[in-house]
Design a protein around this motif. Structure first.
Motif, PDB file in Angstrom:
ATOM      1  N   VAL A   3      58.958 -64.978  53.904  1.00 18.14           N
ATOM      2  CA  VAL A   3      57.924 -63.956  54.076  1.00 18.14           C
ATOM      3  C   VAL A   3      56.938 -64.015  52.914  1.00 18.14           C
ATOM      4  CG1 VAL A   3      57.487 -61.481  54.354  1.00 18.14           C
ATOM      5  CG2 VAL A   3      59.629 -62.473  55.209  1.00 18.14           C
ATOM      6  N   VAL A   4      55.654 -63.994  53.242  1.00 16.35           N
ATOM      7  CA  VAL A   4      54.612 -63.871  52.221  1.00 16.35           C
ATOM      8  C   VAL A   4      53.996 -62.482  52.353  1.00 16.35           C
ATOM      9  CG1 VAL A   4      52.372 -64.711  51.401  1.00 16.35           C
ATOM     10  CG2 VAL A   4      54.125 -66.338  52.127  1.00 16.35           C
ATOM     11  N   LEU A   5      53.918 -61.770  51.224  1.00 17.01           N
ATOM     12  CA  LEU A   5      53.362 -60.421  51.185  1.00 17.01           C
ATOM     13  C   LEU A   5      52.023 -60.457  50.472  1.00 17.01           C
ATOM     14  CD1 LEU A   5      56.600 -58.491  50.114  1.00 17.01           C
ATOM     15  CD2 LEU A   5      55.750 -58.893  52.435  1.00 17.01           C
ATOM     16  N   ALA A   6      50.990 -59.878  51.081  1.00 15.36           N
ATOM     17  CA  ALA A   6      49.650 -59.853  50.488  1.00 15.36           C
ATOM     18  C   ALA A   6      49.255 -58.407  50.268  1.00 15.36           C
ATOM     19  CB  ALA A   6      48.646 -60.552  51.405  1.00 15.36           C
ATOM     20  N   VAL A  97      52.673 -60.567  55.760  1.00 18.38           N
ATOM     21  CA  VAL A  97      52.491 -59.122  55.893  1.00 18.38           C
ATOM     22  C   VAL A  97      51.446 -58.694  54.868  1.00 18.38           C
ATOM     23  CG1 VAL A  97      53.595 -56.863  55.996  1.00 18.38           C
ATOM     24  CG2 VAL A  97      54.940 -58.927  56.494  1.00 18.38           C
ATOM     25  N   GLY A  98      50.334 -58.134  55.356  1.00 15.63           N
ATOM     26  CA  GLY A  98      49.246 -57.737  54.480  1.00 15.63           C
ATOM     27  C   GLY A  98      49.145 -56.231  54.352  1.00 15.63           C
ATOM     28  N   PHE A  99      48.802 -55.772  53.151  1.00 14.25           N
ATOM     29  CA  PHE A  99      48.722 -54.343  52.859  1.00 14.25           C
ATOM     30  C   PHE A  99      47.322 -53.924  52.421  1.00 14.25           C
ATOM     31  CE2 PHE A  99      53.097 -55.527  52.654  1.00 14.25           C
ATOM     32  CZ  PHE A  99      53.799 -54.421  53.106  1.00 14.25           C
ATOM     33  N   VAL A 116      50.256 -68.764  61.295  1.00 15.71           N
ATOM     34  CA  VAL A 116      51.408 -67.983  60.840  1.00 15.71           C
ATOM     35  C   VAL A 116      51.244 -66.552  61.367  1.00 15.71           C
ATOM     36  CG1 VAL A 116      52.565 -67.009  58.799  1.00 15.71           C
ATOM     37  CG2 VAL A 116      51.756 -69.379  58.776  1.00 15.71           C
ATOM     38  N   PRO A 117      52.269 -65.973  61.986  1.00 12.22           N
ATOM     39  CA  PRO A 117      52.147 -64.596  62.495  1.00 12.22           C
ATOM     40  C   PRO A 117      51.741 -63.621  61.388  1.00 12.22           C
ATOM     41  CG  PRO A 117      54.157 -65.605  63.304  1.00 12.22           C
ATOM     42  CD  PRO A 117      53.586 -66.561  62.294  1.00 12.22           C
ATOM     43  N   ILE A 118      50.940 -62.628  61.769  1.00 10.17           N
ATOM     44  CA  ILE A 118      50.397 -61.651  60.822  1.00 10.17           C
ATOM     45  C   ILE A 118      50.862 -60.253  61.206  1.00 10.17           C
ATOM     46  CG2 ILE A 118      48.271 -60.521  60.015  1.00 10.17           C
ATOM     47  CD1 ILE A 118      46.847 -63.227  60.475  1.00 10.17           C
ATOM     48  N   ILE A 119      51.267 -59.477  60.185  1.00 10.41           N
ATOM     49  CA  ILE A 119      51.499 -58.042  60.340  1.00 10.41           C
ATOM     50  C   ILE A 119      50.583 -57.338  59.345  1.00 10.41           C
ATOM     51  CG2 ILE A 119      53.147 -56.139  60.079  1.00 10.41           C
ATOM     52  CD1 ILE A 119      55.374 -58.111  60.801  1.00 10.41           C
ATOM     53  N   VAL A 120      49.899 -56.308  59.800  1.00  9.12           N
ATOM     54  CA  VAL A 120      49.018 -55.513  58.938  1.00  9.12           C
ATOM     55  C   VAL A 120      49.662 -54.151  58.709  1.00  9.12           C
ATOM     56  CG1 VAL A 120      46.783 -54.336  58.793  1.00  9.12           C
ATOM     57  CG2 VAL A 120      46.916 -56.657  59.734  1.00  9.12           C
TER      58      VAL A 120
END
Length: 368
Positions: A3-6, A97-99, A116-120
């Motif tokens: 998981v990459v967190l932004a 996953v972006g914040f 890559v799938p994205i979650i906002v």
């Protein structure tokens, strides 16, 4: 899972990301997690402090108006996107996953480029530019306000640290007051304005110190590291006015208090409602008005008061706040009302969304 967190820049972006990271690691300690950040943000301190890997990319602040800076954005953004894409490649990331914040925009664009799938995740009632962009690239949008304007919005709440989410204020109250040198039996007000303090809160609260003492109310005031406002020393044995520059145990600060006086950032509102601590919210008088929007649902439900920064004064405190603190039944009712607005399991709910998205992407890949 990788998981990459932004979510770099401010604590409001970083803390929810780290709370999600903790939830993922509790479920599976082998989960690979990397946080995107820039050298300018608080993430350079907060992310390593919590034991997570930080990958730095070039900062690309987006000007909100037409300025000469705008001409330099495309080239700088391209470099940041390529750097973020390199992190996704190196991680072989399953999801980003972006914040919101500066690092989210290149993160979203790199994830889209790499499929890559994205979650906002959007913490505020008014989405920022980055999350407005990210929400166009995905169906998976987690929000903290039921009436969010983002498409495909699903209410989740704001992920909180476990020491806050699991706090039992009643059970910890005496220990917490002793920790700060406060008496166990007196009504207690917590005042804070974020990591740097808040000048108008500090000035007006300190000016109201004699009124607090006369009313038998003790104060724990987190003034910020650069504050110069300090009240006169209290007589021994009477209500204390304790000032500290910074607090790294906000769980104990919340447990020590019957009520708070503070700004109304999204994280502040989420934490106070989760631990059922009523508050006087004094929204930051600059920006787009989102702090008022953060506090309004809590106040409308009876969990606090709302006062404009320009209206806050020692007289307002004496006429509105002190009478509440001297009325235990009213404080208890406000605490219950605040607690009804809180969510303690947003980290678990968002982690569940991450697993669902990754599982669906893998199944789709295997079906091709």
């Amino acid at each position: 899972m990788r998981v990459v967190l932004a979510g770099g820049g401010t604590a409001g972006h970083i803390e929810p990301a780290l709370a999600l990271a903790d939830a993922l690691r509790r479920h599976d300690p082998n989960t690979g997690i990397v946080c995107l950040g820039t050298e300018r943000g608080l993430e350079t301190r907060l992310v390593p402090q919590r034991g997570y890997e930080l990958a730095l990319i070039p900062p690309v602040p987006l000007p909100r108006t037409l300025t000469p800076q705008l001409l330099s954005v495309p080239g700088r953004l391209r470099g940041a996107i390529n750097a973020a894409a390199g992190v996704l490649d190196q991680m072989q990331a399953d999801v980003l996953v972006g914040f919101g914040g500066y690092v989210a925009t290149p993160g979203y664009l790199a994830a889209r480029k790499r499929k890559v799938p994205i979650i906002v995740h959007e913490a505020n009632p008014k989405p920022g530019l980055a999350n407005k962009l990210g929400a166009r690239f995905t169906d998976h949008v987690a929000v903290s306000h039921h009436d969010s304007p983002l498409p495909n919005a699903r209410f989740v709440g704001i992920p909180l640290r476990r020491d806050i989410a699991n706090l039992d204020r009643m059970a910890m109250g005496d220990k917490a007051r002793s920790y700060f040198g406060l008496l166990p039996e007196l009504p207690t007000l917590l005042i804070f304005g974020g990591s740097q303090g808040a000048r108008s809160l500090n000035r007006n609260a300190v000016a109201a110190a004699p009124a607090f003492r006369a009313a038998g109310i003790q104060v724990l005031h987190i003034v910020g590291p650069k504050n110069t406002e300090v009240p006169d020393p209290a007589p021994a044995g009477g209500p204390q006015y304790v000032t500290i520059p910074y607090c790294d145990r906000m769980d104990l600060a919340y447990a020590a208090a019957d009520m708070a006086m503070c700004r109304a950032g999204a994280m502040t509102c989420a934490e106070l409602s989760a631990v059922a601590l009523p508050a006087v919210y004094v929204p930051l008088p600059i920006g787009n008005g989102e702090q008022r929007l953060n506090a309004e649902p809590i106040v409308q439900n009876g969990g606090g008061l709302l006062v404009d920064d320009a209206e806050l004064s020692p007289e307002w405190i004496a006429g509105h706040l002190i009478p509440i603190l001297r009325d235990p039944a009213r404080v208890a009712n406000m605490s219950e009302a605040a607690g009804r607005m809180g969510r303690r399991d947003a980290d678990v709910a968002l982690a569940r969304m991450v697993y669902d998205v990754v599982r669906a992407a893998h199944q789709q890949g295997q079906g091709r």
